[in-house]
Design an enzyme around this catalytic site. Structure first.
Site, PDB file in Angstrom:
ATOM      1  N   GLY A 276       0.787  -1.217   0.000  1.00 35.81           N
ATOM      2  CA  GLY A 276       0.000   0.000   0.000  1.00 35.81           C
ATOM      3  C   GLY A 276       0.820   1.268   0.000  1.00 35.81           C
ATOM      4  N   PRO A 319       4.908  -4.539  -2.047  1.00 42.58           N
ATOM      5  CA  PRO A 319       4.712  -3.381  -2.919  1.00 42.58           C
ATOM      6  C   PRO A 319       4.232  -3.795  -4.299  1.00 42.58           C
ATOM      7  CG  PRO A 319       7.027  -3.942  -2.829  1.00 42.58           C
ATOM      8  CD  PRO A 319       6.319  -4.880  -1.881  1.00 42.58           C
ATOM      9  N   ARG A 321       1.895  -1.124  -6.483  1.00 48.84           N
ATOM     10  CA  ARG A 321       1.805   0.207  -7.056  1.00 48.84           C
ATOM     11  C   ARG A 321       3.163   0.920  -7.033  1.00 48.84           C
ATOM     12  NH1 ARG A 321      -2.794   3.597  -6.354  1.00 48.84           N
ATOM     13  NH2 ARG A 321      -3.424   2.181  -4.698  1.00 48.84           N
ATOM     14  N   ARG A 358      -9.997   4.648 -12.276  1.00 47.41           N
ATOM     15  CA  ARG A 358      -9.677   5.098 -10.923  1.00 47.41           C
ATOM     16  C   ARG A 358     -10.199   6.503 -10.627  1.00 47.41           C
ATOM     17  NH1 ARG A 358      -5.303   6.008  -9.134  1.00 47.41           N
ATOM     18  NH2 ARG A 358      -5.596   5.222  -7.004  1.00 47.41           N
ATOM     19  N   CYS A 389     -19.924   7.104 -22.853  1.00 49.59           N
ATOM     20  CA  CYS A 389     -21.214   7.762 -22.675  1.00 49.59           C
ATOM     21  C   CYS A 389     -21.526   7.891 -21.188  1.00 49.59           C
ATOM     22  CB  CYS A 389     -22.293   6.968 -23.407  1.00 49.59           C
ATOM     23  SG  CYS A 389     -23.843   7.854 -23.575  1.00 49.59           S
ATOM     24  N   GLU A 390     -20.679   8.649 -20.480  1.00 53.12           N
ATOM     25  CA  GLU A 390     -20.824   8.893 -19.051  1.00 53.12           C
ATOM     26  C   GLU A 390     -20.262  10.272 -18.749  1.00 53.12           C
ATOM     27  OE1 GLU A 390     -22.001   7.219 -16.455  1.00 53.12           O
ATOM     28  OE2 GLU A 390     -22.463   5.299 -17.386  1.00 53.12           O
ATOM     29  N   TYR A 419      -3.274  -0.634 -11.489  1.00 55.48           N
ATOM     30  CA  TYR A 419      -4.730  -0.721 -11.429  1.00 55.48           C
ATOM     31  C   TYR A 419      -5.444  -0.091 -12.617  1.00 55.48           C
ATOM     32  CZ  TYR A 419      -3.469  -2.105  -6.761  1.00 55.48           C
ATOM     33  OH  TYR A 419      -2.889  -2.754  -5.703  1.00 55.48           O
TER      34      TYR A 419
END
EC number: 4.1.1.20
Length: 461
Positions: A276, A319, A321, A358, A389-390, A419
């Site tokens: 993290g 680890p 990320r 994300r 389409c958002e 991610y």
């Protein structure tokens, strides 16, 4: 919105936002902490990674495309290995996994953490030694556990009493004694987004420490004697910059270690403090170096072990990320530019929430730059958005880009290694982008682009 309100909004974003681009001289700047280490802006104004121009990348592979700097990823693996020379460093495969990355981290001496059968299959197919694999997950199926046992996976992190019973039965059938760690929910607030904070009590992972479930899980394993209990595991969340959470977590887990010793006469030899560790997505992020992390974690564990009169256990960390995140950027092409009366300019690119969910899911912040050229134009406040389409299809919420940004420009978004491809989707039936690895001026495809034919091949109706 009135003009003075628009001006106030602009000023507020300028003061608090992720962008560092405030003047025409800065609009072409690259902040080193956000980019792979080999990324530069050449004399022609275009970005290059390991000597290869993004223009050439776009011409050969199309856009959007995830661009991985292989030397950068390997160097970050080596940084963690150097900082934790006597500990085990498990690369958290959930951040991003493919066979090429498995081979890279294996060659650099790392272990690998997987959390599904698919990740395990990828690891094994790439030749990762099974004894260097750890298997996570809150709902591992009997088939997944069977495969892990048959492959000889080095450790399994058990997450529920049901899993303990399931794994115990499978181990008995095979006459094997797998090594396990008990995942402990320590009740620590990790100061991160609710959905990526994993150690508070009201969530799906692990055994509660406060409620006594963690101790009972350890006692059950020890008393039954089928599984080999090696130690305890704690993971408090993701994108964490403050070491105080790890300090509290270690204190509570080691207190449980002491309780187990006193109750059963067994001093567990291992402790995993999870991962993290945060990275820089914007100028507001200030991540610790692996050396700093190692120093802090060792100090915490040594102090708590001394307080509990415990031998210092063999440590491991996870680890993901922190290794792959900064090693990748996503390259897009601008399709449309829409100015909203001086308030904000919407720069639409040919990807979006299907390749980076994300921002929409976690309210994550990113930075961006025009990558195909330099510009002398004034900076303008822009929002980089996708083609889906958002209205929430936002890639970069607020960034200063040159006012002359136009269709056909390439835009690069750094820090997308973790991610983004892992959580990518086919929303609106958009094929997922490829991943390329660049090294010494040469690019190779490591995950190919999906095609419409791929999508239709799955549609058997």
């Amino acid at each position: 919105m009135r003009a003075h309100e628009a001006g106030a909004l602009h000023a507020d974003i300028s003061n608090r936002g992720p962008a560092w681009l405030h003047t025409p001289e800065d609009v072409n700047a690259l902040l080193p902490t956000l980019w792979p280490r080999s990324v530069t802006r050449g004399a022609d104004g275009a970005l290059a990674v390991a000597g290869l121009s993004v223009r050439d990348i776009a011409a050969e592979f199309g856009t959007p495309v995830y661009v991985l700097d292989e030397a950068d990823l390997r160097s970050r693996c080596r940084d963690f290995r150097a900082a934790f020379p006597t500990e085990d460093v498990y690369y958290a495969g959930k951040a991003f996994l493919c066979r090429a990355v498995v081979r890279m981290i294996a060659e650099e001496g790392l272990h690998l953490d997987v959390c599904t059968g698919g990740e395990l299959a990828t690891a094994l197919s790439a030749g990762m030694p099974p004894e260097r694999i750890g298997f996570h997950g809150n709902n591992k199926s009997a088939a997944e556990l069977s495969r892990a046992l048959d492959a000889g996976v080095g450790r399994i992190i058990v997450d529920s009493f049901t899993e303990i019973d399931r794994l115990t039965a499978l181990a008995r059938e095979r006459g094997v004694r797998p090594r396990v760690l008990v995942r402990v929910t320590v009740g620590v607030e990790a100061h991160t987004h609710e959905f990526i904070a994993t150690a508070h009590e009201d969530q799906k992972f692990g055994f509660s420490l406060a409620g006594g479930a963690a101790a009972n899980a350890a006692f059950k394993i020890l008393d039954e004697g089928v599984l080999e209990l090696r130690g305890l595991h704690s993971h408090i969340g993701s994108q964490i910059f403050d070491a105080s959470g790890f300090e509290v977590s270690a204190r509570r887990v080691l207190a449980l270690q002491s309780q187990i010793r006193d109750a059963r006469g067994v001093e567990l030899p291992e402790l995993d403090l999870g991962g993290g560790f945060g990275i820089a997505y914007t100028t507001q992020d200030d991540p610790a170096t692996p050396q700093d992390l190692a120093k802090r974690l060792r100090k915490i564990v040594d102090s708590e072990c001394a307080a509990e009169n415990l031998a210092v256990p063999h440590l491991s960390i996870e680890p993901g990320r922190a290794i792959v995140g900064p090693s990748v950027f996503t390259l897009y092409e601008v399709g449309t530019v829409k100015n909203l009366d001086g308030l904000r300019t919407y720069v639409s690119v040919d990807g979006g929430m299907s390749d980076n969910i994300r921002t929409a899911l976690y309210d994550a912040s990113y930075s961006a730059t025009v990558a195909s050229r330099a510009s002398g134009a004034e900076p303008m406040l822009a929002r980089v958005v996708g083609k889906h389409c958002e209205s929430g299809d936002i890639v970069v919420k607020d960034e200063f880009l040159p006012a002359d940004v136009q269709p056909g420009d390439l835009v690069a978004v750094p820090g997308t290694g973790a991610y983004c491809r892992s959580m990518a989707s086919n929303y609106n039936h958009v094929p997922r982008p490829p991943v390329i690895a660049v090294r010494d001026g040469q690019a190779r495809l490591i995950v190919r682009r999906e095609t419409e034919e791929d999508l239709l091949a799955l549609d058997v109706g």
